[in-house]
Structures are given as structure tokens and as C-alpha cells.
Design a protein around this motif. Structure first.
Motif, PDB file in Angstrom:
ATOM      1  N   PRO A  81      -0.251   7.533  11.715  1.00  0.00           N
ATOM      2  CA  PRO A  81       0.308   8.812  11.226  1.00  0.00           C
ATOM      3  C   PRO A  81       0.346   8.894   9.700  1.00  0.00           C
ATOM      4  N   LEU A  82       0.576   7.758   9.041  1.00  0.00           N
ATOM      5  CA  LEU A  82       0.605   7.760   7.576  1.00  0.00           C
ATOM      6  C   LEU A  82      -0.783   8.021   7.000  1.00  0.00           C
ATOM      7  N   ILE A  83      -1.812   7.548   7.697  1.00  0.00           N
ATOM      8  CA  ILE A  83      -3.181   7.837   7.240  1.00  0.00           C
ATOM      9  C   ILE A  83      -3.438   9.345   7.277  1.00  0.00           C
ATOM     10  N   PHE A  84      -3.016  10.006   8.369  1.00  0.00           N
ATOM     11  CA  PHE A  84      -3.170  11.462   8.450  1.00  0.00           C
ATOM     12  C   PHE A  84      -2.401  12.151   7.323  1.00  0.00           C
ATOM     13  N   TYR A  85      -1.205  11.638   7.026  1.00  0.00           N
ATOM     14  CA  TYR A  85      -0.397  12.237   5.960  1.00  0.00           C
ATOM     15  C   TYR A  85      -1.091  12.093   4.599  1.00  0.00           C
ATOM     16  N   VAL A  86      -1.635  10.904   4.334  1.00  0.00           N
ATOM     17  CA  VAL A  86      -2.280  10.671   3.041  1.00  0.00           C
ATOM     18  C   VAL A  86      -3.524  11.553   2.890  1.00  0.00           C
ATOM     19  N   PHE A  87      -4.300  11.711   3.965  1.00  0.00           N
ATOM     20  CA  PHE A  87      -5.483  12.568   3.889  1.00  0.00           C
ATOM     21  C   PHE A  87      -5.100  14.030   3.677  1.00  0.00           C
ATOM     22  N   SER A  88      -3.895  14.434   4.126  1.00  0.00           N
ATOM     23  CA  SER A  88      -3.468  15.823   3.969  1.00  0.00           C
ATOM     24  C   SER A  88      -2.849  16.092   2.602  1.00  0.00           C
ATOM     25  N   THR A  89      -2.471  15.032   1.874  1.00  0.00           N
ATOM     26  CA  THR A  89      -1.786  15.224   0.597  1.00  0.00           C
ATOM     27  C   THR A  89      -2.532  14.626  -0.596  1.00  0.00           C
ATOM     28  N   HIS A  90      -3.553  13.806  -0.365  1.00  0.00           N
ATOM     29  CA  HIS A  90      -4.275  13.163  -1.462  1.00  0.00           C
ATOM     30  C   HIS A  90      -5.757  13.547  -1.405  1.00  0.00           C
TER      31      HIS A  90
ATOM     32  N   THR B  51      -6.656   4.027   3.504  1.00  0.00           N
ATOM     33  CA  THR B  51      -7.000   3.779   4.904  1.00  0.00           C
ATOM     34  C   THR B  51      -7.581   2.384   5.097  1.00  0.00           C
ATOM     35  N   VAL B  52      -8.549   2.023   4.244  1.00  0.00           N
ATOM     36  CA  VAL B  52      -9.159   0.686   4.357  1.00  0.00           C
ATOM     37  C   VAL B  52      -8.112  -0.396   4.133  1.00  0.00           C
ATOM     38  N   TRP B  53      -7.247  -0.206   3.156  1.00  0.00           N
ATOM     39  CA  TRP B  53      -6.203  -1.177   2.823  1.00  0.00           C
ATOM     40  C   TRP B  53      -5.285  -1.427   4.016  1.00  0.00           C
ATOM     41  N   VAL B  54      -4.716  -0.355   4.576  1.00  0.00           N
ATOM     42  CA  VAL B  54      -3.724  -0.539   5.650  1.00  0.00           C
ATOM     43  C   VAL B  54      -4.376  -0.969   6.960  1.00  0.00           C
ATOM     44  N   LEU B  55      -5.637  -0.556   7.196  1.00  0.00           N
ATOM     45  CA  LEU B  55      -6.302  -0.987   8.427  1.00  0.00           C
ATOM     46  C   LEU B  55      -6.595  -2.483   8.399  1.00  0.00           C
TER      47      LEU B  55
ATOM     48  N   ILE C 112       7.223  -8.501  14.731  1.00  0.00           N
ATOM     49  CA  ILE C 112       8.013  -9.483  15.485  1.00  0.00           C
ATOM     50  C   ILE C 112       7.951  -9.182  16.975  1.00  0.00           C
ATOM     51  N   ALA C 113       7.981  -7.884  17.317  1.00  0.00           N
ATOM     52  CA  ALA C 113       7.928  -7.484  18.727  1.00  0.00           C
ATOM     53  C   ALA C 113       6.523  -7.540  19.308  1.00  0.00           C
ATOM     54  N   GLN C 114       5.557  -8.028  18.513  1.00  0.00           N
ATOM     55  CA  GLN C 114       4.164  -8.156  18.951  1.00  0.00           C
ATOM     56  C   GLN C 114       3.544  -6.810  19.316  1.00  0.00           C
ATOM     57  N   LEU C 115       3.958  -5.766  18.604  1.00  0.00           N
ATOM     58  CA  LEU C 115       3.358  -4.443  18.750  1.00  0.00           C
ATOM     59  C   LEU C 115       2.493  -4.164  17.529  1.00  0.00           C
ATOM     60  N   PRO C 116       1.390  -3.434  17.699  1.00  0.00           N
ATOM     61  CA  PRO C 116       0.471  -3.221  16.567  1.00  0.00           C
ATOM     62  C   PRO C 116       1.095  -2.364  15.475  1.00  0.00           C
ATOM     63  N   PRO C 117       0.974  -2.771  14.215  1.00  0.00           N
ATOM     64  CA  PRO C 117       1.478  -1.948  13.102  1.00  0.00           C
ATOM     65  C   PRO C 117       0.768  -0.611  12.987  1.00  0.00           C
ATOM     66  N   LEU C 118      -0.374  -0.468  13.668  1.00  0.00           N
ATOM     67  CA  LEU C 118      -1.109   0.792  13.607  1.00  0.00           C
ATOM     68  C   LEU C 118      -0.289   1.951  14.175  1.00  0.00           C
TER      69      LEU C 118
ATOM     70  N   ALA D 184       0.832  -1.210   0.000  1.00  0.00           N
ATOM     71  CA  ALA D 184       0.000   0.000   0.000  1.00  0.00           C
ATOM     72  C   ALA D 184       0.869   1.264   0.000  1.00  0.00           C
ATOM     73  N   LEU D 185       1.946   1.231   0.777  1.00  0.00           N
ATOM     74  CA  LEU D 185       2.819   2.407   0.851  1.00  0.00           C
ATOM     75  C   LEU D 185       3.471   2.697  -0.498  1.00  0.00           C
ATOM     76  N   PHE D 186       3.939   1.643  -1.177  1.00  0.00           N
ATOM     77  CA  PHE D 186       4.565   1.850  -2.481  1.00  0.00           C
ATOM     78  C   PHE D 186       3.538   2.237  -3.541  1.00  0.00           C
ATOM     79  N   THR D 187       2.327   1.674  -3.442  1.00  0.00           N
ATOM     80  CA  THR D 187       1.289   1.999  -4.425  1.00  0.00           C
ATOM     81  C   THR D 187       0.912   3.476  -4.372  1.00  0.00           C
ATOM     82  N   PHE D 188       0.837   4.030  -3.154  1.00  0.00           N
ATOM     83  CA  PHE D 188       0.443   5.431  -2.994  1.00  0.00           C
ATOM     84  C   PHE D 188       1.642   6.369  -2.874  1.00  0.00           C
ATOM     85  N   SER D 189       2.850   5.842  -3.204  1.00  0.00           N
ATOM     86  CA  SER D 189       4.078   6.659  -3.283  1.00  0.00           C
ATOM     87  C   SER D 189       4.349   7.413  -1.986  1.00  0.00           C
ATOM     88  N   ILE D 190       4.260   6.683  -0.861  1.00  0.00           N
ATOM     89  CA  ILE D 190       4.575   7.283   0.435  1.00  0.00           C
ATOM     90  C   ILE D 190       6.089   7.449   0.538  1.00  0.00           C
ATOM     91  N   PRO D 191       6.601   8.619   0.947  1.00  0.00           N
ATOM     92  CA  PRO D 191       8.054   8.790   1.097  1.00  0.00           C
ATOM     93  C   PRO D 191       8.628   7.801   2.118  1.00  0.00           C
TER      94      PRO D 191
END
Length: 383
Positions: free
Chosen positions: A271-280, A289-293, A260-266, A239-246
């Protein structure tokens, strides 16, 4: 007053006690010195054993393809693992170095042009206004912004340098571990026989079963923890590469480490969702958002599918052991914690079965005695 015989016995007791104390003390010193000598190799050897157990099925398939050349198969896998470790590290390090070099050149030239924030940034709930002000400050007066946030920048740079040094040390350790794993895989039968002999000697008749349980648990944790983390990082990274996230590659790697550390990827995704909404626009931002969630919560159904496969131990027991072990002993605790808790679970089940067998045997004996007493022609007084 004690007699001469009792006096001699006391002297003999004291002499034996002193001799035993000296022997135990010397043995303790020898053990401590030995542990200090082998301590630097304990973690690499443990990782080598874990990697060897995890890769053994692949080694056996490759051995059949190479017409029985086990050593060559183990060497190929070890070298492939080393290349897979070095290549991403080299790419990420080169990317970071090039970025820092470019940033320094831009700052020295004074030709810094930071685009200002849009109104969409200010509309972000909770943090929008503050983020808008900070972004605007950097866009309009970079020198003032750097001076204002200089302590935070220094802290971040120090933390990044420490993380880079730690990553380099971990890379060297894993390269050594892969070399050790190659040796274990090349001599798998002898290594397994030695481990089984020690296990039987220490744990008795169940030692060999627990050796097999250890190997199966390691593979289960590898699939259920590392495998799920890898799948999640691929889903989110695509998803990050598809939407050209820096810096999409770096964020994908961070998601993998968090998994691996059993911490949520969220932690990375939100923060990336906020960035995408501010730039797209709204539509692609919603799709992102639906994809990454969905990718972020995919571990909730992937872990039950992958963790515990091939192991006669409930999945929650392995998961609790993996998480608790990681909290206690780091990444290697993922495997050690799961193995230890699985063995304790088997001990508990064995104890329950022993109690049930003893109860069943006692009930059967009582029934046999009752039948004997009530049998025709039986005279209890003649016993």
C-alpha cells in the motif's frame, strides 16, 4: 464359596485400592490448586528464562568489564531492556494521543481541508477507481463521508483501542519478565545447575545435553526470527523516513511485529508503494519501490545465515518449530516450538544411532563367530 483367607485378601485389595484412589485424588486437587496459584506467573517466568538465556553472553562480557560483579551487570541489562521497552511505547503513545487530540480540535473548529486525489490515484491497478472515489468524497463532503463509513470507523477505533490496551498489558508483562531475567542472570550457575538436575532426573543421561540444546535453540531463534525482523524493519524504516512517509515510525514498528509473527512485510509495503507513486514523481517512486521490495524479501537469505547457528539441528526443523509454535501459542511459541521440535529431532537421531550401533554390534559378533568356526583345528562338535 470363598474361604476366609480369600475374603481377607479381597478386603485388603479393596482397602488398598480406595486408599490409593483417595491419595491420587488429593494429589490431583493439590496439583490443580497449585497450578491455579502459579498460572499468572508462568508466562512471565518463561519469558524471563528465554530473555536470560538470550542475554547471558552479553551479561558475561559486561561482568568482565565490571570486574566480576555479576549482579550489577544483570541489573544494568535488565534496566536497559526496560528503558528500551518503555521509551518507544511512550513515544508512539504520545504521538497517537497528540494526533487524535489535533484531529478532534480540527473537527470541532470545522476548518478541515483535505486535498483531493490526483489522477495518479485513479491509475493504480485494480483499486485505483474506488480509492479515488472514496478520497474525493472525504475531500469534498467530509460529513457525508463520515456518516457513510461510520460503522467501519467505529470498528477501527474499537480495534485500535483494544490493541492499545493489549499492548499496555504486554508491556507490563515484559517489564516483569525482564526483572525475572535479571534474577536468573545474576544467579546463572545455580539456575543452570537446578535445570540440569531436573532434566537429568526426567530424561536420563541425555538431559544435560538437551539443556544445552535448549539454550542454543533459543539463541538461534532469537537471531533467526527476532534478529531478521529487526534488520528488515531497519531497512524498510530507513526508506520510509528517507521519502518522508507519514507515520513512518508506526509503519516501521508494524513491519517489526509482522517479521516476528513470520508474516511478509509486503502487507505494509505494497500500500505504501501505491501511495508513493500517487504523491511522488516516477524516478523517486521507482527507487523507493526497489528499496522496500529488496528489504521485504531479505529474510529469504538472512534466515539461512542466522538461524541454526551454534545448533546441531537443521535450520528447517527450527523454522518449522518456530512457525508452528507461534501459530499454536503466540509469540512465546516461537521459542517453545523450536525447542520442542529440536529435542524431538535429537531423540530421533539418538534412536537411529542406537539402532545402527545394535546392528553393527550384531554383525561384528556374527563375523567373530564365523572366524571361530572356520579357524584351523576348530571342531564344532566338541563345543
Amino acid at each position: 464359596m470363598e474361604n476366609p483367607m480369600q475374603h481377607n485378601q479381597n478386603k485388603l485389595f479393596i482397602s488398598n485400592m480406595m486408599e490409593s484412589a483417595i491419595r491420587i485424588g488429593l494429589l490431583f486437587i493439590l496439583i490443580v490448586w497449585t497450578f491455579d496459584i502459579i498460572k499468572p506467573f508462568v508466562i512471565p517466568v518463561l519469558w524471563g528464562a528465554i530473555i536470560a538465556v538470550a542475554l547471558m553472553p552479553i551479561t558475561q562480557k559486561l561482568e568482565r568489564a565490571l570486574k566480576g560483579r555479576r549482579g550489577l551487570a544483570a541489573s544494568i541489562l535488565a534496566l536497559a531492556g526496560i528503558i528500551l521497552l518503555i521509551a518507544p511505547f511512550w513515544i508512539v503513545s504520545s504521538s497517537i494521543f497528540d494526533g487524535v487530540t489535533h484531529m478532534i480540535e480540527v473537527l470541532q473548529s470545522g476548518d478541515v481541508d483535505i486535498p483531493g486525489p490526483t489522477q495518479k490515484v485513479a491509475d493504480i491497478p485494480l483499486i485505483g477507481d474506488k480509492l479515488y472515489d472514496i478520497w474525493a468524497l472525504f475531500a469534498t463532503n467530509l460529513e457525508k463521508a463520515v456518516l457513510h463509513f461510520l460503522p467501519q470507523i467505529k470498528t477501527g477505533v474499537t480495534a485500535a483501542a483494544g490493541m492499545l490496551g493489549s499492548s499496555l498489558g504486554s508491556l507490563v508483562m515484559f517489564i516483569i519478565s525482564l526483572a525475572i531475567a535479571g534474577g536468573f542472570m545474576a544467579h546463572a550457575e545455580k539456575s543452570a545447575a537446578a535445570v540440569s538436575t531436573v532434566a537429568v532426573r526426567v530424561a536420563g543421561k541425555h538431559g544435560e545435553e538437551w539443556t544445552s540444546l535448549t539454550a542454543a535453540t533459543i539463541r538461534s531463534v532469537l537471531l533467526g526470527v527476532v534478529g531478521v525482523a529487526f534488520i528488515q524493519s531497519i531497512l524498510i524504516g530507513s526508506a520510509l523516513f528517507t521519502f518522508s512517509i507519514p507515520a513512518a515510525g508506526i509503519f516501521t514498528f508494524i513491519v517489526f511485529i509482522l517479521g516476528i509473527a513470520q508474516l511478509p512485510p509486503l502487507l505494509v509495503v505494497l500500500p505504501l508503494i501505491f501511495y508513493v507513486f500517487s504523491t511522488h514523481d516516477s524516478t523517486p517512486a521507482t527507487i523507493f519501490t526497489v528499496w522496500v521490495l529488496i528489504a521485504g524479501i531479505s529474510d529469504s537469505f538472512l534466515k539461512p545465515m542466522l538461524m541454526g547457528r551454534g545448533v546441531d539441528v537443521p535450520m528447517p526443523v527450527i523454522l518449522i518449530g518456530a512457525i508452528g509454535g507461534m501459530i499454536t501459542a503466540g509469540i512465546i511459541g516461537l521459542f517453545l516450538g523450536a525447542v520442542i521440535l529440536a529435542i524431538w529431532y535429537e531423540l530421533f537421531i539418538t534412536w537411529l544411532k542406537t539402532e545402527e550401533e545394535a546392528t553393527t554390534g550384531s554383525q561384528a559378533l556374527n563375523k567373530a563367530e564365523d572366524k571361530l568356526v572356520t579357524a584351523p583345528g576348530h571342531d564344532g562338535a566338541n563345543e
